[in-house]
Structure formats: structure tokens, C-alpha cells
Design an enzyme around this catalytic site. Structure first.
Site, PDB file in Angstrom:
ATOM      1  N   ASP A   1      -0.883  -5.100   2.945  1.00  0.00           N
ATOM      2  CA  ASP A   1      -1.296  -3.880   3.639  1.00  0.00           C
ATOM      3  C   ASP A   1      -0.612  -3.874   4.999  1.00  0.00           C
ATOM      4  OD1 ASP A   1      -2.452  -1.699   4.813  1.00  0.00           O
ATOM      5  OD2 ASP A   1      -4.453  -2.091   4.005  1.00  0.00           O
TER       6      ASP A   1
ATOM      7  N   ASP B   1      -6.202  -4.297   0.560  1.00  0.00           N
ATOM      8  CA  ASP B   1      -7.202  -4.434   1.636  1.00  0.00           C
ATOM      9  C   ASP B   1      -7.902  -5.788   1.558  1.00  0.00           C
ATOM     10  OD1 ASP B   1      -7.010  -1.643   2.497  1.00  0.00           O
ATOM     11  OD2 ASP B   1      -8.179  -1.122   0.720  1.00  0.00           O
TER      12      ASP B   1
ATOM     13  N   ILE C   1      -0.601  -1.779   7.533  1.00  0.00           N
ATOM     14  CA  ILE C   1      -1.583  -1.550   8.612  1.00  0.00           C
ATOM     15  C   ILE C   1      -2.918  -1.277   7.925  1.00  0.00           C
ATOM     16  CG2 ILE C   1      -2.325  -0.212  10.624  1.00  0.00           C
ATOM     17  CD1 ILE C   1       0.546   0.669  11.105  1.00  0.00           C
ATOM     18  N   ASP C   2      -3.840  -2.198   8.029  1.00  0.00           N
ATOM     19  CA  ASP C   2      -5.186  -1.964   7.498  1.00  0.00           C
ATOM     20  C   ASP C   2      -6.040  -1.515   8.685  1.00  0.00           C
ATOM     21  OD1 ASP C   2      -7.213  -1.988   5.450  1.00  0.00           O
ATOM     22  OD2 ASP C   2      -8.097  -3.637   6.581  1.00  0.00           O
TER      23      ASP C   2
ATOM     24  N   THR D   1      -5.619   2.129   9.464  1.00  0.00           N
ATOM     25  CA  THR D   1      -4.613   3.106   9.932  1.00  0.00           C
ATOM     26  C   THR D   1      -5.226   4.167  10.846  1.00  0.00           C
ATOM     27  OG1 THR D   1      -3.379   2.752   7.896  1.00  0.00           O
ATOM     28  CG2 THR D   1      -2.833   4.723   9.136  1.00  0.00           C
TER      29      THR D   1
ATOM     30  N   GLU E   1       0.815  -1.216   0.000  1.00  0.00           N
ATOM     31  CA  GLU E   1       0.000   0.000   0.000  1.00  0.00           C
ATOM     32  C   GLU E   1       0.849   1.267   0.000  1.00  0.00           C
ATOM     33  OE1 GLU E   1      -2.744   0.543   3.292  1.00  0.00           O
ATOM     34  OE2 GLU E   1      -3.562   2.345   2.351  1.00  0.00           O
TER      35      GLU E   1
HETATM   36  C1  IPD Z   1      -9.078   1.329   4.939  1.00  0.00           C
HETATM   37  C2  IPD Z   1      -9.837   0.359   5.816  1.00  0.00           C
HETATM   38  C3  IPD Z   1     -11.302   0.763   5.961  1.00  0.00           C
HETATM   39  C4  IPD Z   1     -11.984   0.907   4.624  1.00  0.00           C
HETATM   40  C5  IPD Z   1     -11.211   1.875   3.747  1.00  0.00           C
HETATM   41  C6  IPD Z   1      -9.770   1.409   3.596  1.00  0.00           C
HETATM   42  P1  IPD Z   1      -6.433   1.638   5.372  1.00  0.00           P
HETATM   43  O1  IPD Z   1      -7.749   0.876   4.732  1.00  0.00           O
HETATM   44  O2  IPD Z   1      -9.765  -0.945   5.289  1.00  0.00           O
HETATM   45  O3  IPD Z   1     -12.055  -0.177   6.694  1.00  0.00           O
HETATM   46  O4  IPD Z   1     -13.293   1.363   4.828  1.00  0.00           O
HETATM   47  O5  IPD Z   1     -11.859   1.889   2.498  1.00  0.00           O
HETATM   48  O6  IPD Z   1      -9.069   2.329   2.790  1.00  0.00           O
HETATM   49  O7  IPD Z   1      -6.353   2.968   4.702  1.00  0.00           O
HETATM   50  O8  IPD Z   1      -6.648   1.732   6.824  1.00  0.00           O
HETATM   51  O9  IPD Z   1      -5.313   0.735   4.992  1.00  0.00           O
END
Ligand code: IPD
Length: 287
Positions: free
Chosen positions: A95, A234, A97-98, A100, A76
């Protein structure tokens, strides 16, 4: 899509590697929480990247490069090694940190997602995950799967539990997770689309980590998930965990899961839920 001849023994080893690397990175980000929290923004003022996203990605990339030097890498964060997708190589989709924003606030739902995929992960329908691991950082557990090998949850105490989606068969009593993107205009459209969904289901959950949302469907803690706008990193690992747990994961109108739309859930509500999501997806696409 190139089909790689990988037997279950090799897939088992790759799954173990994904689990180890995801667990190590998850432990790292939890340990460093509040110490390396320098924040910068990406696509909008609310789309943040912490110093730890970058450091977690570096850690994961170095571990994977050491173990699997021939594989491509698609992460990412900026600075990821170049992705030679399409060259026929297998690609690690990561990813670091999913969730963040949750991480920034200490809201205890964030994960590290590591998947090995075949095909080009930048082209919807041209790739599929072979192994995946989603480390639930705060709980210290790891959801993991390999193609044809089932899905499991490794608990913080090392126990292994097979994952199975819920037996939901009625959408009106199904619990549904979703999420919103970082672009203000788009998230308003996503909220508008949600008004077309919420009246047809038991209730809605917005956890803040798409990877964990998919794994929670895999474990039956929610019945379904949809979102318009998530990225390959993700979804890659959670997609496989979910399908190996007996669930479905597709896109709008029965297409492949993509940034346009991911619709996922227990098989007993597939038709009804897919039809409902199809009926609102254009609201998000407009604009
Ligand atoms: C996000 C998370 C979130 C989702 C967003 C993503 P990130 O990823 O997965 O739940 O609703 O669309 O972008 O930015 O924390 O890696």
C-alpha cells in the site's frame, strides 16, 4: 499454500529490504506533500487517489524489482505490475499510502505498507505474510517484523524497540480502533455495527490508516482493532507485526483475516472481542 523454505537469515535480509523500501517511500511522500497533490477518484467520490499514491507505488515497485526480480507484485494502485498469484511465486503486497485521505488533508496519520507474502493474497486463507514493514510517514519511524523473528519499532533516531501487545484482559476497559470504507451505504452499515460495539468497550478510535491501527495494537497503544472491508494491502504487513508482537489477527467466526472482516487484538480479550465482532458482522454484510 506453497511453503517456501526460507531460513531466518534470508528472512532477516527480506525484512531489512522491506524496511528500507517503506522508509524511502514514506520520506518521499512526506517531502512531496502539497507539491504533487493532483487527486482523482476510484470506487466513489470520497475514495481518492493522489498523484503521490501512484508515484510512491512506482518507486516501491522499481526498488523491489531491482532487488528481487523473480517476485510478484500486488499493489493498491492501478498500473501495478501483474500479479501472478498462485504461480508459487512470493508476492510483495504494497500500500503506497495507507491513509490517503489523511495525507490529502495533512492529518498526520498515514503510512507506507510493504509485505512479502507466500500464497495467493487475493484468496482469504490462502496466504500469509513472511516479512512486513509499516512506515509511519510523519513520525519517520518503521514498524517491522519477520515470521518467527519478533516485531520491532525502528525510531526516527534509529533506535530499535521490541513491540508487545497490551496485557488487556477485560473488554469493558479496552480501547478499540476501527475504520470505515468508501461506499456510502456500507459505511452507514459499519456505523450501525459500531453501535453494537461501543457500549461494550472503553472507547473507540478511528485513525484513518488500517496498517497503523494494526501496528498500534502491536505496540499496546490500543488493545484491539476490527474492520469490515479492508484489502490485503492494508493488512498484510500490520498483520505480521501484530502477531509477532504477541497479538491475534483473524476474521469473523475464527476464519482467516479477509476483506469480509479483520478482528485483531491482545490475547487476553480474544474470546470476548471476537464474539462481540461476530455478533455485529452480519449488519455490515447485509446489502
Ligand atoms: C483506508 C485506510 C482506512 C480504512 C479504509 C482503508 P487507503 O486505506 O486504511 O483506515 O478504514 O478501509 O481503505 O484507502 O487510505 O489506502
Amino acid at each position: 499454500m506453497t511453503t517456501h523454505e526460507i531460513d531466518q537469515d534470508e528472512l532477516r535480509e527480506l525484512e531489512a529490504l522491506a524496511v528500507d523500501v517503506a522508509a524511502e517511500a514514506a520520506h518521499f511522500v512526506v517531502q512531496r506533500h502539497r507539491t504533487d497533490m493532483a487527486v482523482s477518484t476510484k470506487s466513489s467520490d470520497v475514495d481518492i487517489v493522489t498523484e503521490m499514491d501512484s508515484r510512491s507505488q512506482e518507486l516501491i515497485a522499481s526498488r523491489l524489482r531491482a532487488a528481487r526480480p523473480a517476485d510478484a507484485f500486488f499493489g493498491e494502485e492501478e498500473g501495478a505490475p501483474e500479479n501472478p498469484a498462485g504461480s508459487g511465486a512470493l508476492t510483495w503486497v504494497v500500500d503506497p499510502i495507507d491513509g490517503t485521505v489523511n495525507y490529502l488533508y495533512g492529518y498526520p496519520l498515514y503510512a507506507v505498507s510493504v509485505a512479502l507474502v507466500e500464497g495467493d493474497p487475493t484468496v482469504p486463507g490462502a496466504w500469509r505474510p513472511l516479512v512486513g514493514a509499516v512506515a509511519d510517514a510523519v513520525r519517520g519511524s518503521v514498524y517491522h517484523a519477520r515470521l518467527g523473528g519478533g516485531a520491532h519499532l525502528r525510531g526516527a533516531d534509529g533506535t530499535s524497540t521490541p513491540l508487545r501487545v497490551s496485557d488487556a484482559s477485560d473488554l469493558a476497559t479496552s480501547l478499540v480502533a476501527t475504520g470505515f470504507g468508501y461506499d456510502t451505504a456500507k459505511r452507514v452499515r459499519q456505523a450501525r455495527a459500531l453501535t453494537g460495539v461501543i457500549g461494550h468497550v472503553r472507547d473507540i478510535r478511528r485513525g484513518g490508516s488500517a496498517a497503523l491501527d494494526l501496528c498500534l495494537v502491536a505496540g499496546g497503544q490500543v488493545d484491539a482493532y476490527y474492520e469490515m472491508g479492508i484489502n490485503p494491502w492494508d493488512m498484510a504487513a500490520g498483520w505480521l507485526v501484530l502477531t509477532e508482537a504477541g497479538g491475534f489477527c483473524s476474521g469473523a467466526d475464527g476464519g482467516p483475516p479477509s476483506s469480509d472482516c479483520v478482528v485483531a487484538g491482545a490475547p487476553g480479550i480474544r474470546q470476548e472481542f471476537s464474539r462481540l465482532v461476530d455478533s455485529v458482522v452480519d449488519i455490515v454484510r447485509q446489502g
